[in-house]
Write a protein that holds these residues in place. Structure first.
Motif, PDB file in Angstrom:
ATOM      1  N   ASP A   1       0.864  -1.183   0.000  1.00  0.00           N
ATOM      2  CA  ASP A   1       0.000   0.000   0.000  1.00  0.00           C
ATOM      3  C   ASP A   1       0.902   1.235   0.000  1.00  0.00           C
ATOM      4  O   ASP A   1       1.512   1.577   1.025  1.00  0.00           O
ATOM      5  N   LEU A   2       1.030   1.874  -1.162  1.00  0.00           N
ATOM      6  CA  LEU A   2       1.826   3.095  -1.227  1.00  0.00           C
ATOM      7  C   LEU A   2       1.070   4.212  -0.524  1.00  0.00           C
ATOM      8  O   LEU A   2      -0.108   4.433  -0.794  1.00  0.00           O
ATOM      9  N   PRO A   3       1.721   4.922   0.389  1.00  0.00           N
ATOM     10  CA  PRO A   3       1.005   5.917   1.193  1.00  0.00           C
ATOM     11  C   PRO A   3       0.629   7.171   0.404  1.00  0.00           C
ATOM     12  O   PRO A   3       1.179   7.446  -0.665  1.00  0.00           O
ATOM     13  N   ARG A   4      -0.281   7.913   0.959  1.00  0.00           N
ATOM     14  CA  ARG A   4      -0.692   9.197   0.388  1.00  0.00           C
ATOM     15  C   ARG A   4       0.477  10.180   0.464  1.00  0.00           C
ATOM     16  O   ARG A   4       1.264  10.156   1.422  1.00  0.00           O
ATOM     17  N   ILE A   5       0.571  11.037  -0.530  1.00  0.00           N
ATOM     18  CA  ILE A   5       1.506  12.155  -0.485  1.00  0.00           C
ATOM     19  C   ILE A   5       0.670  13.419  -0.377  1.00  0.00           C
ATOM     20  O   ILE A   5      -0.103  13.739  -1.292  1.00  0.00           O
ATOM     21  N   ASP A   6       0.785  14.112   0.732  1.00  0.00           N
ATOM     22  CA  ASP A   6      -0.046  15.304   0.943  1.00  0.00           C
ATOM     23  C   ASP A   6       0.252  16.383  -0.084  1.00  0.00           C
ATOM     24  O   ASP A   6      -0.668  16.982  -0.655  1.00  0.00           O
ATOM     25  N   THR A   7       1.528  16.642  -0.303  1.00  0.00           N
ATOM     26  CA  THR A   7       1.913  17.642  -1.303  1.00  0.00           C
ATOM     27  C   THR A   7       3.094  17.103  -2.104  1.00  0.00           C
ATOM     28  O   THR A   7       4.153  16.818  -1.533  1.00  0.00           O
ATOM     29  N   ALA A   8       2.889  16.968  -3.401  1.00  0.00           N
ATOM     30  CA  ALA A   8       3.960  16.504  -4.291  1.00  0.00           C
ATOM     31  C   ALA A   8       4.213  17.563  -5.357  1.00  0.00           C
ATOM     32  O   ALA A   8       3.273  18.109  -5.937  1.00  0.00           O
ATOM     33  N   ALA A   9       5.480  17.876  -5.571  1.00  0.00           N
ATOM     34  CA  ALA A   9       5.868  18.713  -6.706  1.00  0.00           C
ATOM     35  C   ALA A   9       6.042  17.763  -7.884  1.00  0.00           C
ATOM     36  O   ALA A   9       6.819  16.802  -7.812  1.00  0.00           O
ATOM     37  N   THR A  10       5.300  17.995  -8.940  1.00  0.00           N
ATOM     38  CA  THR A  10       5.304  17.052 -10.069  1.00  0.00           C
ATOM     39  C   THR A  10       5.646  17.769 -11.370  1.00  0.00           C
ATOM     40  O   THR A  10       5.355  18.950 -11.543  1.00  0.00           O
ATOM     41  N   ILE A  11       6.239  17.008 -12.263  1.00  0.00           N
ATOM     42  CA  ILE A  11       6.581  17.536 -13.580  1.00  0.00           C
ATOM     43  C   ILE A  11       6.525  16.391 -14.577  1.00  0.00           C
ATOM     44  O   ILE A  11       6.774  15.223 -14.214  1.00  0.00           O
ATOM     45  N   ILE A  12       6.195  16.676 -15.803  1.00  0.00           N
ATOM     46  CA  ILE A  12       6.106  15.657 -16.850  1.00  0.00           C
ATOM     47  C   ILE A  12       7.433  15.583 -17.602  1.00  0.00           C
ATOM     48  O   ILE A  12       7.950  16.602 -18.067  1.00  0.00           O
ATOM     49  N   HIS A  13       7.967  14.368 -17.684  1.00  0.00           N
ATOM     50  CA  HIS A  13       9.172  14.124 -18.500  1.00  0.00           C
ATOM     51  C   HIS A  13       8.751  13.366 -19.751  1.00  0.00           C
ATOM     52  O   HIS A  13       8.051  12.349 -19.662  1.00  0.00           O
ATOM     53  N   GLN A  14       9.165  13.863 -20.899  1.00  0.00           N
ATOM     54  CA  GLN A  14       8.882  13.191 -22.157  1.00  0.00           C
ATOM     55  C   GLN A  14      10.172  12.622 -22.730  1.00  0.00           C
ATOM     56  O   GLN A  14      11.137  13.347 -22.932  1.00  0.00           O
ATOM     57  N   GLY A  15      10.174  11.298 -22.957  1.00  0.00           N
ATOM     58  CA  GLY A  15      11.360  10.634 -23.482  1.00  0.00           C
ATOM     59  C   GLY A  15      11.795   9.497 -22.579  1.00  0.00           C
ATOM     60  O   GLY A  15      11.178   9.214 -21.547  1.00  0.00           O
TER      61      GLY A  15
END
Length: 269
Positions: free
Chosen positions: A203-217
């Motif tokens: 069970d992967l835990p919740r992340i309250d705040t994640a900085a996310t970015i899309i990588h293409q490639g």
């Protein structure tokens, strides 16, 4: 009988090389004129010359070539040696190409420093998720260490999930944990509606705040994207937590078309 020049031409070697082989006793002429010193060779000696050149080109020293020839290596054994050497060379080429890709990635990282726009990073919460997971160890975080582990790991996980008749409910997730010895435990996960199987249920835990970015490639080229995200986190007053994931949004056969969301848990600094 053939002169040394003719024999060199027939054997596709240099006259200088034949003289050297003669000097070290590796391939003696069939006859040497006692007056002129001219060397003459027989056609039958081409067989030994072929073996000398083949074994030497496999990377053996001339001393080792002599020992191998003294053991009367057969054509079949030579083919086996060639197959082994080919595998070694292919592995070396793969390693060199991976190293070159790493250098190119570092150069792209340098070239793109400071170019990331704020709109490219999204802050969001990540819901907890139950996954089927397989894990394996990699030597380090370097792409040439991670790549050969994570790819086969996902392939095997997909096979086991399919064999178990388990329904996959979302995109694949990868995360990593550094071990005390500096190695890295690689985790490949598939969100799945399962309670058991030939894999681990996590069970992967919740992340309250994640900085996310899309990588293409391809992921081995993700260095610039990861580092750009790191700069954004620091420049916008956040502190990274020890929790990061890679979510595979699109994985066609062409790795250059992969789309992966990089997630790093953050908290206000």
């Amino acid at each position: 009988m053939f002169s040394i020049g003719d024999f060199a031409r027939l054997g596709l070697v240099s006259v200088r090389m034949l003289r050297h082989y003669d000097a070290i006793g590796l391939l003696r002429p069939a006859q040497v004129d006692p007056v002129t010193g001219y060397r003459s060779y027989q056609a039958a000696q081409l067989s030994r010359l072929n073996r000398i050149v083949a074994i030497k080109d496999l990377g053996f020293t001339l001393e080792q070539v002599s020992t191998i020839l003294d053991e009367k290596v057969s054509a079949e054994e030579l083919h086996g040696m060639v197959r082994l050497r080919r595998a070694q060379l292919e592995a070396q080429i793969s390693a060199d190409l991976a190293r070159l890709r790493g250098v190119e990635t570092r150069l792209r990282t340098i070239e793109t420093e400071g170019r990331l726009g704020a709109a490219e990073v999204v802050l969001k919460s990540v819901s907890p998720v139950r996954v089927a997971e397989l894990s394996a160890r990699a030597a380090s975080y370097e792409a040439e260490d991670i790549g050969p582990v994570i790819g086969p790991l996902f392939g095997e996980l997909c096979r086991r999930v399919e064999a178990a008749g388990v329904r996959v409910t979302g995109p694949g997730v990868a995360y990593y944990e550094e071990e005390d010895d500096g190695s890295v435990m690689v985790h490949a996960c598939l969100p799945a509606a399962a309670d058991s199987g030939d894999f681990t249920i996590v069970d992967l835990p919740r992340i309250d705040t994640a900085a996310t970015i899309i990588h293409q490639g391809a992921m081995e080229a993700a260095g610039p994207t990861f580092q750009a995200l790191a700069h954004w986190i620091e420049e916008n007053g956040f502190r990274a937590l020890d929790l990061a994931r890679e979510v595979s949004l699109h994985c066609p056969d062409n790795r250059d078309e992969w789309v992966t969301e990089l997630q790093i848990a953050v908290t206000p600094a």
